[in-house]
Design an enzyme around this catalytic site. Structure first.
Site, PDB file in Angstrom:
ATOM      1  N   ASP A   1       2.225   6.052  21.880  1.00  0.00           N
ATOM      2  CA  ASP A   1       2.996   6.763  20.858  1.00  0.00           C
ATOM      3  C   ASP A   1       3.437   8.142  21.343  1.00  0.00           C
ATOM      4  OD1 ASP A   1       0.414   7.594  20.984  1.00  0.00           O
ATOM      5  OD2 ASP A   1      -0.070   7.241  18.882  1.00  0.00           O
TER       6      ASP A   1
ATOM      7  N   GLU B   1      -9.622  -7.209  12.463  1.00  0.00           N
ATOM      8  CA  GLU B   1      -8.631  -6.722  11.502  1.00  0.00           C
ATOM      9  C   GLU B   1      -8.483  -7.800  10.432  1.00  0.00           C
ATOM     10  OE1 GLU B   1      -5.939  -4.346  14.813  1.00  0.00           O
ATOM     11  OE2 GLU B   1      -5.504  -6.428  14.321  1.00  0.00           O
TER      12      GLU B   1
ATOM     13  N   ASP C   1      -0.485 -10.713  18.091  1.00  0.00           N
ATOM     14  CA  ASP C   1      -0.662 -10.717  19.544  1.00  0.00           C
ATOM     15  C   ASP C   1      -1.873 -11.535  19.966  1.00  0.00           C
ATOM     16  OD1 ASP C   1       0.922  -9.755  21.609  1.00  0.00           O
ATOM     17  OD2 ASP C   1      -0.512  -8.199  22.145  1.00  0.00           O
TER      18      ASP C   1
ATOM     19  N   CYS D   1      19.512   3.201 -28.559  1.00  0.00           N
ATOM     20  CA  CYS D   1      19.559   1.954 -27.799  1.00  0.00           C
ATOM     21  C   CYS D   1      19.430   2.260 -26.314  1.00  0.00           C
ATOM     22  CB  CYS D   1      20.874   1.239 -28.077  1.00  0.00           C
ATOM     23  SG  CYS D   1      21.118  -0.244 -27.062  1.00  0.00           S
TER      24      CYS D   1
ATOM     25  N   CYS E   1       9.650  -5.641 -23.640  1.00  0.00           N
ATOM     26  CA  CYS E   1       8.303  -6.204 -23.521  1.00  0.00           C
ATOM     27  C   CYS E   1       8.295  -7.590 -22.933  1.00  0.00           C
ATOM     28  CB  CYS E   1       7.612  -6.217 -24.881  1.00  0.00           C
ATOM     29  SG  CYS E   1       8.408  -7.312 -26.091  1.00  0.00           S
TER      30      CYS E   1
END
Length: 1085
Positions: free
Chosen positions: A785, A370, A399, A81, A42
């Site tokens: 692409d 963007e 860019d 454990c 924790c």
């Protein structure tokens, strides 16, 4: 590389290099020394017992666990454990649970009979998932506490008196007891007091020896067994004639002795019960199409010959288009990865990770279109990825040379120090904070400990402050000062002129930079803005990606690359491991050029009106291509092999020696082999004439870096002039291209590397080289692409389609109709440019490694925009037929009706069987069919004409979009109306067909019942067009007073029909059988 070196800006051609340091920049602060013990579950303090001693839950290994977690684990967990897997014993003051042994040394009558059974048998405690990254405590190197000094006492170890070379001393099994403070507790080894006497604890004979760790006697026996298995496997390999280097998976099957040597992935073919009916219906449909065209061609319509001819030409084009689209889906497959085997093979405990380095590219241009917050979330998800931090480097390409992006990245690097350790500590998904905190999930389920709730709330507050800072930068950037932006030290921002500025590089994070809040290293984060000068063609996104390839090769040179758009964040933190299951699998023989992941999107309305998800393409077409030579590259979410981007051919698979039968006479064998020998002689003669044979691309010897601080020898496969012609005038970069496994020399000077990085992003570096032609991302198309993936497949490489259960990446998609159509316009324009270039797959690449079914898919990807012309004509025919009363087919006979009916049945059967084996829903399939028509008659049509003007006439035409305000509610942008020229053709088609339906029904009413039969064929044709254009109509009309669009359309249609019927019936006038007589005023008598 120093992350605090500041912004490096300069121009190689102008011999300028400037280092700009941020104001108040100081060296990294030293880590705080850890004091006291922290619970490894924790995160709270372990605390003390009632006697004032440190609380120890496990007397075997002393793994630090607080009393709360200890009691919770005994009551609700697996009662062992987390480190040594020894069952927790009951301590004084704790309640007895099921399975506790009788203990004579604990006098605790108060809790003796307080028996608490487990409520849920077999419950897996959530702490196990939170212990990831903390299991090295007391066993491995303490990565979480690098500044804690470990003192190793000299104690006898359980290795028969011998030290194991590859095992650190702190990982041996024997845990000494420190008898300080009364000697009642065993304190953890890392916090031992070296001044105390050491008493070795005797082993428990009832316990398994292997549980003590690497230094046990059992470990030595396991090593000996492993060596025997390896020797046995080597003998079997030699008997089967398999060499060590032959690992292409085509040889004889070998026994897999160890799970770490098993394949990292496997193919999952579609079951024969699903795929065989699909293939059968394709063949049947092909036959039916042949008979259908035989009837159509041999039965012209003489009174509507022009309409008949146009319809037949359109239908033939549609049939060819269907063949190009259908047959690449003949061999669909799925794949499965094994991440556990990847870890077993390349991440052995106690040793550095052997996973390959990965360079990740994020590209952005305009921060106003963007948003920087979106880019920041993408970068944060990359920095928090589940991968070794020293093997991840993130390069952000700006860019637009915007200072807003630069400042946003600076703030993001500071926030990453808090966000990254939070993600890895609690193993959260996704690791982009904006999308993680937006999840509508119950993060308190499974009884999460309060520490997670507390830290999550604190982290959310930190993120809200981070958003305020980012949005404040955006608001400040709305108004640009007249003198331009200046940095904090008063230096003008080098990128004030977007079209004329030097190259800029800033290393924000790195191995020698800032650490996170837990003291751990962070992945490298580099800002890159390439040089731009007037008069140079910078090739938009493809040029920016090639600049990143060169910069990353100089600075880090990872053998694998991942490129992402700025709005595509990592949704699955194990995405890189998924790709490495293919890239690092020896059975694939290094023939994989890239691993493509499907694109998934957030923020799309439930109905997906404009088919933004592209489910049919990603879940049907791409799986079909994966069974041939691999999927096409779709621009983002793709992991590349760097050597494949350099234009090298794929390694050839060694063919087994030819076998001959002893029963054939010798002269026959000689005759059969005569042709082959003759060819070999010709090849040998050519080699003698041309000089020595070219060495392979990976033969490494003979070239030097030639830059200050670097003197490592690198091989020379080609003459220096040819290498410079191919890769450019950078010795450092040329040398890096020859390293198949990547890497930068250890003795490299960081200052020299940064200077060379500025050189390789200069605007004139690519002049007179093969960049954009044979190397890197290929130029010549807006959709670089498709062209880049096509060139790789032509070099003989294959690609892989990886679809993990949890989506690897997610992005944002356009919601409103106009933005969606402009996105489709850009894709179609790129296909038209490829079709009109020398790289058109119809005539390019023959004789290379491209398979013919893969070629059909690339032909379909470049030809599909031209389908818009016959589609527009075909959608206009129903309106013309209804208005003129003619039709494209003569009256059908029984046999003709059978062929028409069979064709429609085959079309629907093909779609149903596709949905069956792919798992695509009927809604997604139908939306795809609708948008095929909508995009075909609008965006694809404009792309054809724009591509012709651009390629043939050199005229670049852009269509502008104007928008109006939208509502501030969920999916409000879905109803935003943005007028654009793309809306004209489909709007015209809708109006024509609606008018044609009204005119056809009114004509049938006027001509009587005998005209209703031919009308149904025309009406079916018109309704086919209207139904496919319905999403466009809904987007065009929008929502007015929340009235459903379908009600508006049918209201107009029915109102027109009933009006015509009313005029025809005219009930208020008297009816008479004879002619209507009028009084003329003359007395005939």
């Amino acid at each position: 590389m120093e992350a605090s070196a500041g912004l490096v800006a300069g121009s190689h051609n102008r011999n300028e290099l400037v280092v700009i340091r941020r104001d108040g920049e100081t060296a990294p602060r030293p880590l705080q020394q850890l004091s006291g013990q922290i619970c490894q579950i924790c995160g709270d303090d372990v605390g003390l017992t009632s006697d004032g001693e440190l609380f120890v839950a496990c007397n075997e290994c002393a793994f630090p666990v607080c009393r709360t977690c200890y009691e919770y684990e005994r009551r609700e967990g697996n009662q062992v454990c987390p480190q040594c897997k020894t069952r927790f014993k009951r301590l004084k003051g704790c309640a007895r649970v099921e399975g506790d042994e009788e203990e004579d040394d604990i006098d605790d009558l108060e809790n003796e009979f307080n028996f608490m059974g487990r409520d849920r048998h077999g419950m897996q405690f959530i702490a196990e998932s939170m212990l990831q990254g903390h299991m090295s405590y007391g066993r491995g190197g303490d990565h979480d506490m690098p500044h804690v000094v470990h003192t190793m006492p000299q104690v006898p170890l359980l290795t028969n008196g011998e030290m194991v070379d590859d095992i650190p001393p702190e990982q041996h099994a024997l845990v000494p007891s420190f008898m300080g403070g009364g000697g009642k507790r065993i304190h953890p080894l890392p916090f031992a007091d070296p001044g105390l006497p050491v008493q070795p604890r005797s082993m428990d004979p009832s316990k398994d020896l292997a549980a003590y760790g690497y230094g046990s006697v059992a470990w030595k026996e396991r090593v000996e067994n492993w060596k025997q298995k390896q020797e046995k496997m080597q003998v079997m390999r030699s008997e089967n004639g398999v060499k060590d280097g032959d690992s292409n998976g085509d040889g004889p099957d070998l026994p897999l002795m160890d799970e770490a040597r098993q394949p990292l992935s496997r193919k999952l073919p579609i079951s024969s019960a699903q795929i065989n009916p699909y293939r059968m219906i394709i063949i049947i449909r092909l036959v039916v199409v042949g008979f259908f065209f035989h009837y159509r061609v041999t039965h012209p319509v003489n009174d509507a010959y022009a309409l008949w001819l146009i319809s037949v030409i359109c239908e033939i084009w549609f049939a060819c288009s269907w063949i190009l689209d259908q047959f690449p889906k003949w061999l669909p497959i799925e794949r499965e990865t094994y991440l556990d085997r990847l870890s077993l093979r390349y991440e052995k405990e106690g040793k550095p990770s052997q996973l390959s380095h990965v360079d990740i590219y994020v590209s952005t241009v305009d921060p106003m279109k963007e948003p920087p917050l979106v880019t920041a979330n993408t970068v944060l998800s990359i920095l928090a990825v589940d991968y070794p931090v020293d093997k991840v480097s993130c390069y952000v390409s700006d860019d637009g040379a915007a200072m807003l992006t630069f400042e946003a990245l600076s703030i993001t690097s500071e926030f990453a120090r808090k966000w990254v350790p939070f993600c890895k500590k609690f193993n959260i998904e996704p690791r982009a904070p904006e999308y993680y905190f937006q999840q509508k999930i119950d993060y308190l389920k499974d009884k999460v400990l309060p520490s997670f709730v507390k830290e999550r709330r604190a982290m959310k507050r930190e993120y809200e402050e981070f958003k305020v800072r980012i949005n404040g930068l955006v608001a400040k950037a709305q108004k640009v000062p007249e003198e331009g932006w200046t940095m904090q030290d008063g230096t003008p921002w080098p990128g004030n002129n977007v079209r004329d500025h030097p190259g800029m590089i800033q290393v924000f994070l790195g191995q020698s930079g800032l650490h996170d809040m837990d003291g751990n290293e962070l992945p490298r984060l580099v800002y890159v803005s390439r040089e731009k000068r007037p008069g140079f063609n910078h090739h938009k996104k493809a040029g920016a990606m090639n600049s990143l390839v060169r910069v990353s090769a100089v600075l880090t040179n990872a053998p694998y690359l991942l490129n992402l758009d700025c709005d595509h964040y990592i949704n699955n933190s194990k995405a890189l491991r998924e790709s490495m299951c293919f890239m690092m699998d020896p059975l694939l023989a290094k023939k994989v050029c890239y691993v493509q992941f499907p694109q998934r999107f957030d923020g799309i309305d439930r109905h997906d009106r404009y088919a933004n998800r592209n489910i049919v393409f990603f879940d049907i077409n791409m799986k079909g291509l994966d069974g041939i030579q691999g999927p096409i590259y779709v621009g983002t979410g793709c992991v590349f092999r760097r050597q494949a981007l350099y234009g090298y051919d794929a390694p050839k698979t060694k063919k087994p020696p030819t076998r001959t039968c002893n029963c054939w006479p010798k002269w026959c064998c000689c005759g059969l082999c005569f042709t082959g020998k003759k060819k070999n002689k010709v090849k040998n003669e050519k080699k003698k004439k041309g000089g020595r044979e070219e060495p392979p691309a990976y033969a490494l010897e003979g070239i030097k870096y030639g830059v200050e601080g670097i003197s490592k020898d690198i091989p020379l496969p080609l003459p220096t002039t040819k290498l410079q012609k191919k890769f450019g005038q950078s010795p450092v970069f040329v040398a890096s291209t020859l390293l198949e496994h990547g890497g930068v020399p250890e003795d490299a000077n960081p200052a020299s590397l940064l200077k060379e990085a500025i050189h390789v992003i200069s605007c004139g570096y690519e002049d007179k080289t093969d960049w954009g032609k044979e190397v890197g991302w290929i130029y010549g198309s807006v959709t670089e692409d498709i062209l880049t993936g096509f060139k790789m497949h032509c070099h003989g490489w294959r690609s892989i389609y990886c679809v993990p259960p949890r989506a690897a990446f997610k992005g944002s998609a356009p919601l409103n109709l106009s933005d969606r159509l402009h996105q489709v316009l850009r894709w179609a324009l790129g296909s038209v440019e490829i079709f009109l270039s020398r790289h058109c797959p119809i005539w390019y690449g023959y004789g290379s490694g491209l398979k013919w079914l893969e070629r059909l898919s690339y032909i379909n990807a470049t030809v599909y925009p031209w389908t818009s012309i016959p589609l527009l004509a075909y959608c206009t025919l129903p309106a013309i037929c209804l208005l003129t009363g003619k039709f494209i087919t003569p009256e059908l006979s029984t046999v003709a009706s059978l062929w028409f009916l069979s064709l429609f049945i085959c079309i629907f059967a093909t779609g149903i069987l596709e949905m069956r084996w792919s798992g695509v829903g009927i809604d997604d399939w139908w939306r795809n069919e609708q948008f095929w028509v909508i995009g075909g008659v609008s965006a694809h049509l404009f792309a054809v004409f724009q591509g012709l003007l651009k390629v043939l006439a050199g005229i670049d035409t852009n269509f502008t979009v104007t928008s109006k305000q939208s509502d501030d509610e969920d999916f409000a942008e879905l109803y935003t109306f943005k007028w654009t020229s793309l809306l004209v053709p489909p709007t015209t088609l809708l109006i024509l067909n609606l008018i044609g339906v009204v005119a056809g029904i009114s004509n049938a009413i006027n001509n009587g019942y005998e005209s209703w039969g031919p009308l149904f064929g025309r009406l079916f044709f018109a309704f086919w067009v209207i139904v496919h254009l319905y999403p466009f109509l809904k987007g065009l009309v929008g929502r007015h007073n929340r009235t459903p669009t379908i009600i508006i359309v049918w209201s107009i249609l029915l109102a027109s029909i009933f009006s015509l019927l009313w005029v025809r019936i005219d009930p208020f006038l008297p009816k008479s059988d004879g002619p209507l007589l009028e009084e003329c005023g003359l007395d005939c008598n």
